[in-house]
Design an enzyme around this catalytic site. Structure first.
Site, short mmCIF file in Angstrom:
data_model
loop_
_atom_site.label_atom_id
_atom_site.label_comp_id
_atom_site.label_asym_id
_atom_site.label_seq_id
_atom_site.Cartn_x
_atom_site.Cartn_y
_atom_site.Cartn_z
N CYS A 119 0.84 -1.20 0.00
CA CYS A 119 0.00 0.00 0.00
C CYS A 119 0.88 1.26 0.00
CB CYS A 119 -0.93 -0.02 1.22
SG CYS A 119 -2.08 1.36 1.28
N CYS A 203 -0.79 8.50 7.39
CA CYS A 203 -2.18 8.34 6.95
C CYS A 203 -3.09 8.05 8.15
CB CYS A 203 -2.28 7.19 5.96
SG CYS A 203 -1.38 7.46 4.44
N CYS A 206 -3.20 4.48 9.73
CA CYS A 206 -1.90 3.93 10.13
C CYS A 206 -1.17 4.80 11.16
CB CYS A 206 -1.01 3.75 8.90
SG CYS A 206 -1.77 2.67 7.68
N CYS A 231 7.96 3.68 5.55
CA CYS A 231 7.01 3.50 4.45
C CYS A 231 7.71 3.21 3.14
CB CYS A 231 6.13 4.73 4.30
SG CYS A 231 7.07 6.22 3.99
FE1 SF4 Z 1 -1.29 2.87 2.95
FE2 SF4 Z 1 -1.04 3.18 5.58
FE3 SF4 Z 1 1.11 3.37 3.97
FE4 SF4 Z 1 -0.80 5.27 4.01
S1 SF4 Z 1 0.63 4.71 5.69
S2 SF4 Z 1 0.15 4.43 2.23
S3 SF4 Z 1 -2.66 4.02 4.26
S4 SF4 Z 1 -0.17 1.55 4.40
#
Ligand code: SF4
Length: 239
Positions: A119, A203, A206, A231
């Site tokens: 993601c 986000c 998260c 990330c």
């Molecule tokens: Fe996806 Fe969470 Fe990464 Fe945002 S922080 S891109 S919602 S996995």
């Protein structure tokens, strides 16, 4: 672009210098092919404020993953009111997002570290690649004390993962206290989530507030026990 020897001597020179000096060097050398990555964290706003004192209309990008907090969108409006920037907002490719969520579910990130990273890859890392196209350098708000993966960052790096461009981390040696001292002293706009107990902002699904005794990044992907809590925007493919 910079030899290993040049890089070492630059880092030696800038290690005890103020962030503004690093930014001035970066602007002189790379403008207009240098851009600030603004993830709407306190550190990014400090750098934006400093940059606006060094160059007219600094280039800035924000990645809107589609899952940001309302407070983060409000901060973008505040940035636009206060600063004269060349600000671009990058979105994920809708086809990639659709393929991912239709296969694994809308909240796939809670199911495994691999899916969470998938993601992040689609919503953050791929837009980052587009934001850096044509750039010779980018600026981040990374600090050494933020995470165990960031303890060794240098103020000037070569970003091998992003085509060998230069990566500037002017706040590498700053503390959390220094960041907030600057914000208050210079009346810098900040994400109001910090007033609600957040210490690191990503986000909505998260990120959560942390207790005073918890590590600042404990609220990021809090359900993951043994992940690197990154990330992928800042993988350590650097010299
Ligand atoms: Fe996806 Fe969470 Fe990464 Fe945002 S922080 S891109 S919602 S996995």
């Amino acid at each position: 672009m910079l030899s290993k020897e040049e890089l070492d001597s630059l880092n030696k020179w800038f290690e005890d210098k103020e962030p503004l000096e690093v930014l001035k060097w970066g602007i002189e050398k790379f403008h207009p092919k240098i851009v600030l990555a603004c993830s709407l964290q306190a550190e990014d706003l400090v750098i934006l404020d400093m940059l606006s004192k060094v160059v007219e209309k600094p280039k800035v990008f924000i990645i809107d993953t589609g899952r940001l907090h309302q407070e983060s969108y409000e901060l973008i409006e505040e940035i636009n009111k206060k600063y004269n920037t060349d600000l671009r907002i990058y979105f994920p490719d809708y086809k990639e997002v659709e393929a991912l969520v239709n296969k694994h579910g809308i909240n796939l990130f809670y199911r495994s570290v691999e899916l969470r990273k998938a993601c992040c890859e689609v919503r953050k890392v791929l837009p980052l690649r587009r934001a850096l196209e044509g750039m010779q350098a980018w600026i981040t708000g990374l600090r050494r004390e933020q995470n165990f993966t960031r303890g060794g960052i240098k103020k000037i790096e070569i970003d091998e993962v992003n085509g060998g461009i230069v990566k500037l981390n002017p706040l590498a040696d700053w503390t959390w206290e220094q960041v907030w001292e600057y914000i208050k002293k210079n009346n810098v706009p900040y994400n109001k989530l910090y007033d609600k107990g957040y210490k690191s902002i990503g986000c909505v699904p998260c990120t959560r507030p942390v207790k005073p005794w918890e590590h600042p990044r404990a609220g990021r992907w809090w359900w993951e026990q043994n992940s690197d809590k990154e990330c992928g925007l800042h993988y350590r493919g650097v010299k």
